[in-house]
Design a protein around this motif. Sequence first.
Motif, PDB file in Angstrom:
ATOM      1  N   LEU A  33       0.813  -1.212   0.000  1.00  0.00           N
ATOM      2  CA  LEU A  33       0.000   0.000   0.000  1.00  0.00           C
ATOM      3  C   LEU A  33       0.851   1.267   0.000  1.00  0.00           C
ATOM      4  O   LEU A  33       0.318   2.376   0.043  1.00  0.00           O
ATOM      5  N   GLY A  34       2.172   1.090  -0.041  1.00  0.00           N
ATOM      6  CA  GLY A  34       3.060   2.249  -0.137  1.00  0.00           C
ATOM      7  C   GLY A  34       3.482   2.833   1.193  1.00  0.00           C
ATOM      8  O   GLY A  34       4.011   3.950   1.238  1.00  0.00           O
ATOM      9  N   VAL A  39       8.192   2.674   8.993  1.00  0.00           N
ATOM     10  CA  VAL A  39       6.940   2.732   9.753  1.00  0.00           C
ATOM     11  C   VAL A  39       6.420   1.321  10.026  1.00  0.00           C
ATOM     12  O   VAL A  39       5.964   1.008  11.131  1.00  0.00           O
ATOM     13  N   VAL A  40       6.503   0.465   9.004  1.00  0.00           N
ATOM     14  CA  VAL A  40       6.054  -0.918   9.174  1.00  0.00           C
ATOM     15  C   VAL A  40       6.889  -1.618  10.243  1.00  0.00           C
ATOM     16  O   VAL A  40       6.369  -2.336  11.098  1.00  0.00           O
ATOM     17  N   ASP A 168       3.553 -14.401  -1.914  1.00  0.00           N
ATOM     18  CA  ASP A 168       2.596 -13.611  -1.132  1.00  0.00           C
ATOM     19  C   ASP A 168       2.541 -12.152  -1.595  1.00  0.00           C
ATOM     20  O   ASP A 168       2.238 -11.256  -0.808  1.00  0.00           O
ATOM     21  N   ARG A 169       2.803 -11.918  -2.875  1.00  0.00           N
ATOM     22  CA  ARG A 169       2.797 -10.543  -3.377  1.00  0.00           C
ATOM     23  C   ARG A 169       1.393  -9.995  -3.585  1.00  0.00           C
ATOM     24  O   ARG A 169       1.170  -8.802  -3.517  1.00  0.00           O
ATOM     25  N   HIS A 170       0.412 -10.862  -3.850  1.00  0.00           N
ATOM     26  CA  HIS A 170      -0.945 -10.389  -4.122  1.00  0.00           C
ATOM     27  C   HIS A 170      -1.659 -10.047  -2.821  1.00  0.00           C
ATOM     28  O   HIS A 170      -1.508 -10.733  -1.806  1.00  0.00           O
ATOM     29  N   TRP A 171      -2.474  -8.985  -2.864  1.00  0.00           N
ATOM     30  CA  TRP A 171      -3.143  -8.519  -1.644  1.00  0.00           C
ATOM     31  C   TRP A 171      -4.093  -9.566  -1.057  1.00  0.00           C
ATOM     32  O   TRP A 171      -4.289  -9.629   0.160  1.00  0.00           O
ATOM     33  N   SER A 172      -4.661 -10.413  -1.912  1.00  0.00           N
ATOM     34  CA  SER A 172      -5.594 -11.434  -1.414  1.00  0.00           C
ATOM     35  C   SER A 172      -4.872 -12.459  -0.539  1.00  0.00           C
ATOM     36  O   SER A 172      -5.396 -12.908   0.485  1.00  0.00           O
ATOM     37  N   VAL A 173      -3.644 -12.814  -0.947  1.00  0.00           N
ATOM     38  CA  VAL A 173      -2.847 -13.747  -0.141  1.00  0.00           C
ATOM     39  C   VAL A 173      -2.450 -13.089   1.173  1.00  0.00           C
ATOM     40  O   VAL A 173      -2.475 -13.723   2.242  1.00  0.00           O
ATOM     41  N   GLN A 174      -2.095 -11.814   1.104  1.00  0.00           N
ATOM     42  CA  GLN A 174      -1.698 -11.090   2.312  1.00  0.00           C
ATOM     43  C   GLN A 174      -2.857 -10.988   3.309  1.00  0.00           C
ATOM     44  O   GLN A 174      -2.668 -11.184   4.516  1.00  0.00           O
ATOM     45  N   LEU A 175      -4.061 -10.701   2.797  1.00  0.00           N
ATOM     46  CA  LEU A 175      -5.236 -10.656   3.669  1.00  0.00           C
ATOM     47  C   LEU A 175      -5.525 -12.039   4.269  1.00  0.00           C
ATOM     48  O   LEU A 175      -5.885 -12.150   5.455  1.00  0.00           O
ATOM     49  N   ALA A 176      -5.352 -13.081   3.450  1.00  0.00           N
ATOM     50  CA  ALA A 176      -5.581 -14.446   3.943  1.00  0.00           C
ATOM     51  C   ALA A 176      -4.610 -14.788   5.066  1.00  0.00           C
ATOM     52  O   ALA A 176      -4.990 -15.416   6.068  1.00  0.00           O
TER      53      ALA A 176
END
Length: 359
Positions: A33-34, A39-40, A168-176
């Motif tokens: 998300l930039g 910060v992370v 795990d680059r796709h946001w759907s995998v990250q949310l999972a």
Amino acid sequence: MFEHIALLLLGLVILVVGADLMVRGAARLAVSLGISPLVVGLTVVAFGTSAPELAVSVNATLSGAPDLAVGNVVGSNIANVLLILGISALITPLVVAEQIIRQEIPIMIGASLLLVVMALDADISRFEGGVLFALIVAYTVFLIRQSRSASKAAEEEFASEIPSSNWDRHWSVQLALIVVGLGMLVQGADWLVDGAVALAKAFGVSDLVIGLTVVAVGTSMPEVATSIVAAVRGQRDIAVGNVVGSNVFNIFAVIGAAGLVSATGIPVSEAARNFDLWVMLAVAFACLPILITGREIARWEGGVFLGYYVAYTAWLVLSAQKHAALPAFSNVMLGYVIPLTVITLIVSVVCHNGRASGD
């Protein structure tokens, strides 16, 4: 007995794996998300390593085991400094960033002192829990704003801490990963608390002792892994920053959240008020030599930290067994932790001045 131990260990494994999955997913999503890696690192990663403590303490409070909730935080904070920094410093002397020396360590000491003061009346009320939780929100906002002026070197160092892979680059995998990790945290905490309480009853020791030892060290495993790996890789700022940030999070967020979910507050046992909380505070003050000598935790200081932890653990074992030597050992401990902290401070200053004059 075997079932209790198996339940505790299974809960611990699920808890640690769940925390790792959640942190990985959240960190990767934040970067996608930039959001700045710095910060992370200061928020998602640092606080994520304390997710097991948060899950266990909240669950213990809701399950009617407040001593386990308090013991988990106090024991984790003691282990973080004495055990984790001790081992990390023995691996390699830890060079400490200026921000940690001048800002984070004083905040950790202040948070520890605040918790001791709040616990003196034998209770952490819901209002006090709210105050603590508000402080972690304010602290996080402050860190994010401060990170805007961070150097490029700091950005690069924290960027190396963020997991990097293709799957795990796709946001759907990250949310999972976040959802599965949170689910495992909840289930693992539930099993660990049930196993710990049953084990305490089976051995005839208090929830506080189990919380200060098995549960505290177990829930500190993410900090152990993060700090030791960082030390081996030479990312020594992260090794120290992870511990200090985790201790602040444990007090503000974990105790704060546990206090908020409890209708009557968190009762604090006499044993914790008379001894363990003061050890936690003394351990926080044991970091003061870093403020004076500046920028390094030497190997011998890591050895001193480990010595502290061995002595404290020995006291807990004697206490649990109600050993005849406990009163004498307690008096030695009470006159040992603080004096040795002072001695460590003096020796550190003398060694530092000797090196400075030699230069």
